[in-house]
Design a protein around this motif. Structure first.
Motif, PDB file in Angstrom:
ATOM      1  N   LEU A   1       0.849  -1.194   0.000  1.00  0.00           N
ATOM      2  CA  LEU A   1       0.000   0.000   0.000  1.00  0.00           C
ATOM      3  C   LEU A   1       0.883   1.241   0.000  1.00  0.00           C
ATOM      4  O   LEU A   1       1.668   1.444   0.937  1.00  0.00           O
ATOM      5  CB  LEU A   1      -0.899   0.011   1.240  1.00  0.00           C
ATOM      6  N   VAL A   2       0.747   2.046  -1.026  1.00  0.00           N
ATOM      7  CA  VAL A   2       1.572   3.251  -1.148  1.00  0.00           C
ATOM      8  C   VAL A   2       0.662   4.417  -1.518  1.00  0.00           C
ATOM      9  O   VAL A   2      -0.098   4.308  -2.487  1.00  0.00           O
ATOM     10  CB  VAL A   2       2.626   3.101  -2.281  1.00  0.00           C
ATOM     11  N   PRO A   3       0.705   5.508  -0.769  1.00  0.00           N
ATOM     12  CA  PRO A   3      -0.130   6.667  -1.149  1.00  0.00           C
ATOM     13  C   PRO A   3       0.517   7.422  -2.312  1.00  0.00           C
ATOM     14  O   PRO A   3       0.987   8.548  -2.163  1.00  0.00           O
ATOM     15  CB  PRO A   3      -0.164   7.498   0.132  1.00  0.00           C
ATOM     16  N   ILE A   4       0.493   6.783  -3.492  1.00  0.00           N
ATOM     17  CA  ILE A   4       1.293   7.232  -4.638  1.00  0.00           C
ATOM     18  C   ILE A   4       0.977   8.673  -5.030  1.00  0.00           C
ATOM     19  O   ILE A   4       1.873   9.517  -5.156  1.00  0.00           O
ATOM     20  CB  ILE A   4       1.060   6.285  -5.846  1.00  0.00           C
ATOM     21  N   THR A   5      -0.300   8.954  -5.234  1.00  0.00           N
ATOM     22  CA  THR A   5      -0.686  10.280  -5.728  1.00  0.00           C
ATOM     23  C   THR A   5      -0.387  11.349  -4.669  1.00  0.00           C
ATOM     24  O   THR A   5       0.099  12.439  -4.989  1.00  0.00           O
ATOM     25  CB  THR A   5      -2.189  10.290  -6.098  1.00  0.00           C
ATOM     26  N   ARG A   6      -0.633  11.015  -3.399  1.00  0.00           N
ATOM     27  CA  ARG A   6      -0.383  11.974  -2.321  1.00  0.00           C
ATOM     28  C   ARG A   6       1.115  12.285  -2.201  1.00  0.00           C
ATOM     29  O   ARG A   6       1.515  13.445  -2.067  1.00  0.00           O
ATOM     30  CB  ARG A   6      -0.918  11.417  -0.989  1.00  0.00           C
ATOM     31  N   VAL A   7       1.949  11.248  -2.284  1.00  0.00           N
ATOM     32  CA  VAL A   7       3.398  11.467  -2.198  1.00  0.00           C
ATOM     33  C   VAL A   7       3.881  12.304  -3.388  1.00  0.00           C
ATOM     34  O   VAL A   7       4.722  13.192  -3.240  1.00  0.00           O
ATOM     35  CB  VAL A   7       4.167  10.131  -2.119  1.00  0.00           C
TER      36      VAL A   7
ATOM     37  N   ALA B   1       4.982   5.986  -9.591  1.00  0.00           N
ATOM     38  CA  ALA B   1       4.530   4.592  -9.535  1.00  0.00           C
ATOM     39  C   ALA B   1       5.486   3.680 -10.301  1.00  0.00           C
ATOM     40  O   ALA B   1       5.788   2.563  -9.871  1.00  0.00           O
ATOM     41  CB  ALA B   1       3.116   4.479 -10.106  1.00  0.00           C
ATOM     42  N   LEU B   2       5.967   4.168 -11.432  1.00  0.00           N
ATOM     43  CA  LEU B   2       6.919   3.396 -12.239  1.00  0.00           C
ATOM     44  C   LEU B   2       8.190   3.120 -11.437  1.00  0.00           C
ATOM     45  O   LEU B   2       8.755   2.023 -11.493  1.00  0.00           O
ATOM     46  CB  LEU B   2       7.240   4.195 -13.506  1.00  0.00           C
ATOM     47  N   GLY B   3       8.631   4.106 -10.670  1.00  0.00           N
ATOM     48  CA  GLY B   3       9.800   3.908  -9.807  1.00  0.00           C
ATOM     49  C   GLY B   3       9.551   2.820  -8.771  1.00  0.00           C
ATOM     50  O   GLY B   3      10.403   1.957  -8.534  1.00  0.00           O
ATOM     51  N   VAL B   4       8.364   2.833  -8.170  1.00  0.00           N
ATOM     52  CA  VAL B   4       8.009   1.801  -7.184  1.00  0.00           C
ATOM     53  C   VAL B   4       8.005   0.422  -7.851  1.00  0.00           C
ATOM     54  O   VAL B   4       8.570  -0.550  -7.328  1.00  0.00           O
ATOM     55  CB  VAL B   4       6.616   2.100  -6.564  1.00  0.00           C
ATOM     56  N   VAL B   5       7.364   0.353  -9.016  1.00  0.00           N
ATOM     57  CA  VAL B   5       7.254  -0.918  -9.752  1.00  0.00           C
ATOM     58  C   VAL B   5       8.642  -1.479 -10.081  1.00  0.00           C
ATOM     59  O   VAL B   5       8.906  -2.675  -9.903  1.00  0.00           O
ATOM     60  CB  VAL B   5       6.425  -0.685 -11.050  1.00  0.00           C
ATOM     61  N   VAL B   6       9.534  -0.614 -10.547  1.00  0.00           N
ATOM     62  CA  VAL B   6      10.871  -1.074 -10.941  1.00  0.00           C
ATOM     63  C   VAL B   6      11.685  -1.480  -9.709  1.00  0.00           C
ATOM     64  O   VAL B   6      12.385  -2.498  -9.719  1.00  0.00           O
ATOM     65  CB  VAL B   6      11.596   0.002 -11.777  1.00  0.00           C
TER      66      VAL B   6
END
Lengths: 189, 189
Positions: free
Chosen positions: B118-124, B139-144
């Motif tokens: 769970l990552v508050p992607i848009t908020r961060v 999000a791409l950074g998290v995925v990679v």
């Protein structure tokens, strides 16, 4: 909606194939956007990349349907555009028996059927529009005129929305030359 | 090549899902380009459009392989990113049993497994990078970082090549915040 919407099959598959750098991925994306954003249909677009993307094979598959698309892969193409000999050789198998084959007449010497439409796409783009780089948009005009899978208004709107700044006029001209060539081919001239 | 290339399965499937306008189609394209143009792999990317593309469902599927890809569609995703509740509900079925699920924690209230990240992607993106619009690159950074399916150098090169003029710095920052979040999740912090 296309004028001929009621006569179209529900699902229509288009494969645009050629060399990397010919702009076929963009052309596929514009066709899908024309269908979905301007003609109210569903569309999927698949592109393949390899380590040799620049200059090697390039392929863009578009599926357009009146209904949501469960299976976004080409089953049998209704229309195949081949902008290189290798693309023609490799993808002809994927065309329906009654499908439409369009080849760039200068790039494809050995055409596997006498039912193909031969158009010197890149040469016409250079000679009539003034830039070979719009060959992809010209090809899109031919594809739309022959297939009527999207309306001319829809593809024009998608091309103008997607054209880099300052290239609207030349892209519009390329598209219109493509429509005209497609109409002439259909009329058998 | 990724540092972990030898440990990776030959074929890796990523589905990025959410709402139209979140930039997931572009993120998928950048991931495929990172793999093929910068990491020497093969990749395919499929996007779906519907009449409701703006604001409705959006989905971008990427397949990455060390070998040419015969079947360019998701069989069972190795990683699913869900940036909306509907995207999570509709696509969770497509994730492998041991696959990685990443959700935007503010957008997805009902998470279907306790093994999700769970990552508050848009908020961060808004708070740490200053713009919600780079949530897709973050999000791409998290995925990679979580998957290591492409190298960080490759995805950085693809993002910088694809970023509109003047947005390189902010996109790079978004990617790096994504890497850091992914690393922290992996480390269980």
């Amino acid at each position: 909606m296309s004028e001929n919407a009621f006569a179209l099959p529900k699902r229509y598959e288009v494969r645009l194939s050629g060399l990397g750098g010919q702009g076929l991925i963009l052309a596929g994306r514009l066709l899908a956007e024309a269908a979905a954003l301007h003609d109210g249909k569903y569309a999927t677009q698949t592109q393949s990349y390899g380590p040799e993307s620049r200059g090697g094979d390039s392929r863009s598959d578009v599926v357009i349907s009146d209904e949501p698309i469960d299976y976004p892969h080409i089953i049998r193409a209704d229309l195949l555009l081949a902008m290189s000999q290798m693309a023609c050789d490799r993808n002809f198998y994927s065309l329906k028996r009654e499908g439409i084959l369009v080849v760039d007449a200068d790039m494809v010497q050995h055409v596997p059927t006498n039912r193909a439409y031969l158009v010197p796409i890149t040469r016409v783009a250079r000679q009539e529009v003034g830039k070979a780089v719009v060959a992809n948009v010209l090809a899109l005009g031919v594809v739309v005129a022959l297939s009527e899978v999207v309306s001319r208004q829809a593809v024009t709107a998608a091309v103008l929305a997607g054209a880099p700044k300052g290239t609207g006029a030349i892209n519009r001209r390329a598209l219109e030359v493509g429509f005209r060539l497609g109409d002439e081919l259909k009329a058998g001239r």
